[in-house]
Design an enzyme around this catalytic site. Structure first.
Site, short mmCIF file in Angstrom:
data_model
loop_
_atom_site.label_atom_id
_atom_site.label_comp_id
_atom_site.label_asym_id
_atom_site.label_seq_id
_atom_site.Cartn_x
_atom_site.Cartn_y
_atom_site.Cartn_z
CG HIS A 1 -1.90 0.97 1.40
ND1 HIS A 1 -1.65 2.28 1.75
CD2 HIS A 1 -3.25 0.88 1.26
CE1 HIS A 1 -2.79 2.95 1.81
NE2 HIS A 1 -3.78 2.12 1.51
CG ASP B 1 0.74 -2.23 6.18
OD1 ASP B 1 -0.14 -2.34 7.06
OD2 ASP B 1 0.56 -1.64 5.09
CD GLN C 1 -6.63 -4.87 4.15
OE1 GLN C 1 -7.55 -5.63 4.42
NE2 GLN C 1 -6.83 -3.60 3.82
CE LYS D 1 -7.17 -0.64 6.28
NZ LYS D 1 -7.93 -0.29 5.10
CB CYS E 1 -3.65 3.15 -1.65
SG CYS E 1 -4.87 4.40 -1.37
#
Ligand code: PMP
Length: 407
Positions: free
Chosen positions: A125, A203, A206, A229, A366
């Protein structure tokens, strides 16, 4: 805590926003990778906080401020436990983006020198690319791409071996891709990176809502995520950092609460994590994030993931039965399906789905470099959460079929 048996219809009753009509049709929400809907327990926790314990934290000595401070710090402990992290290794942030910028500007800017390399995967991203480009420009370091296979949309571990070298200081990679749902082998990556002395930034935006994350087992040096999220409100997120790294890092933002003593001769900073939390934090958001985690942990998460994988397979089968639809980097048992129709603009397709009550995301997600690697300018992404049903999937497939007939 024992989890309740998985029942999607019972779970849906916790989500008031799912019970609405869009363009006269019952909403089918398939955009949870962009942001999840919120259970009423989380919504009520925000209302409860502002109706009761609202006060600034770590300031003053009246009763409300100590209640708020206790709840705020207990929320930090909930996040630490959720990530398998030690207490006080969690820094609050506005979300994954801010946390990644903090790492780049505090850790990266402090240690990087001209000629150093920051290895960044091509499936990232923009939030895990641009902060590294900014700090590379400031320090003379270089961002190096770890290419993704354009068909499988996976990273090649042998290529990692070839790219890692004595100049590599950081390896930046997502746990799960927001476009294809690719699950990266973080444990293997940290092992290889640590062998040459590089630090790994993961990261997890998700991943926290699908994987059982244990940062200690993964041996991640830094791990970030956004609350919104994972059923919490927007504007709150967290950064995990290994305590030794956090302790050695200089602050990023300056202001109140991150100091021991300020004088015009200089400032003595507080210990981590306070050192990284200048100003009044999002107290209600932190408490609501803990509530969201508690809610999520009350669910049988393994059953929820089996349910999501079942729905993803149903959606994939449905899409594959339609002419001219191409799935991008299909990952088995992921929560997302990204696709496009040859000759049709992705936003036209998403608009026609919206008119039938189906919320999906369209665009580049993104992830310009990943789009370029695949050779497309965008795609539609349907993302599935534990509150979606077989009916949602069937309505989505039918809506795609109708939209394709019109286009
Ligand atoms: N990384 C990934 C993989 C994401 O999916 C997102 C959100 N789309 C982000 C980072 C950025 O998260 P936020 O906008 O909440 O900071």
């Amino acid at each position: 805590m024992t989890s309740r048996p998985f029942d999607v219809y019972q779970i849906r009753r916790d989500f008031p926003s799912l019970d609405q009509h869009i363009h006269g049709q019952p909403l089918v929400y398939l955009d949870s990778a962009a942001t999840s809907q919120k259970p009423r327990q989380v919504i009520e926790s925000i209302s409860r906080y502002y109706s009761g314990a609202n006060a600034n934290v770590h300031r003053g000595s009246h009763s409300l401020t100590s209640t708020a401070t206790n709840q705020f710090e207990a929320a930090r402990d909930t996040v630490a436990e959720f990530l398998g992290a030690p207490k006080n290794s969690i820094v609050w942030s506005r979300g994954a983006t801010e946390a990644l910028n903090l790492i780049a500007q505090s850790y990266g800017r402090h240690i990087l020198k001209p000629g150093d390399e920051i290895l960044v995967s091509e499936m990232e991203h923009h939030a895990n690319i641009v902060p590294w480009q900014l700090v590379a420009e400031q320090t003379g370091a270089k961002v190096v791409k770890w290419p993704v296979d354009p068909i499988s949309c996976q990273l090649d571990m042998a290529q990692l071996d070839a790219l890692l070298n004595s100049n590599t200081k950081l390896v930046c990679v997502c746990h799960i891709s927001n476009v294809t749902g690719t699950l990266n082998p973080i444990r293997e990556i940290t092992e290889k990176a640590h062998n040459i002395g590089a630090v790994v930034v993961v990261d997890g935006a998700q991943a926290v809502v699908h994987e059982h994350v244990d940062v200690t087992e993964l041996d991640a040096d830094f791990y970030v995520f956004s609350g919104h999220k994972v059923f919490a409100p927007a504007g709150i997120g967290a950064l995990y950092g290994k305590p030794a790294l956090l302790d050695a890092m200089p602050p990023w933002h300056g202001g109140g609460k991150m100091v021991e003593k300020v004088s015009f001769g200089g400032t003595l900073f507080a210990q981590s994590p306070a050192k990284f939390e200048a100003g009044t934090p999002n107290v209600a958001g932190a408490i609501a994030l803990a509530e969201a985690i508690t809610w999520y942990k009350s669910i049988d998460r393994k059953a929820a993931e089996r349910h999501i994988a079942h729905l993803q397979k149903r959606l994939v089968n449905g899409i594959q039965s339609l002419d001219d639809l191409n799935i991008v980097g299909l990952q088995p048992a992921a929560s997302v399906v990204a696709f496009y129709v040859e000759g049709v603009h992705h936003s036209d397709l998403a608009t026609l789905l919206d008119q039938q009550g189906i919320a999906v995301r369209s665009g580049h997600h993104c992830a310009h470099p990943l789009m370029d690697a695949i050779g497309i300018n965008g795609c539609v992404r349907a993302s599935i959460a534990l509150y979606n049903t077989e009916e949602d999937i069937d309505r989505c497939i039918e809506a795609i079929r109708k939209a394709c007939d019109l286009l």
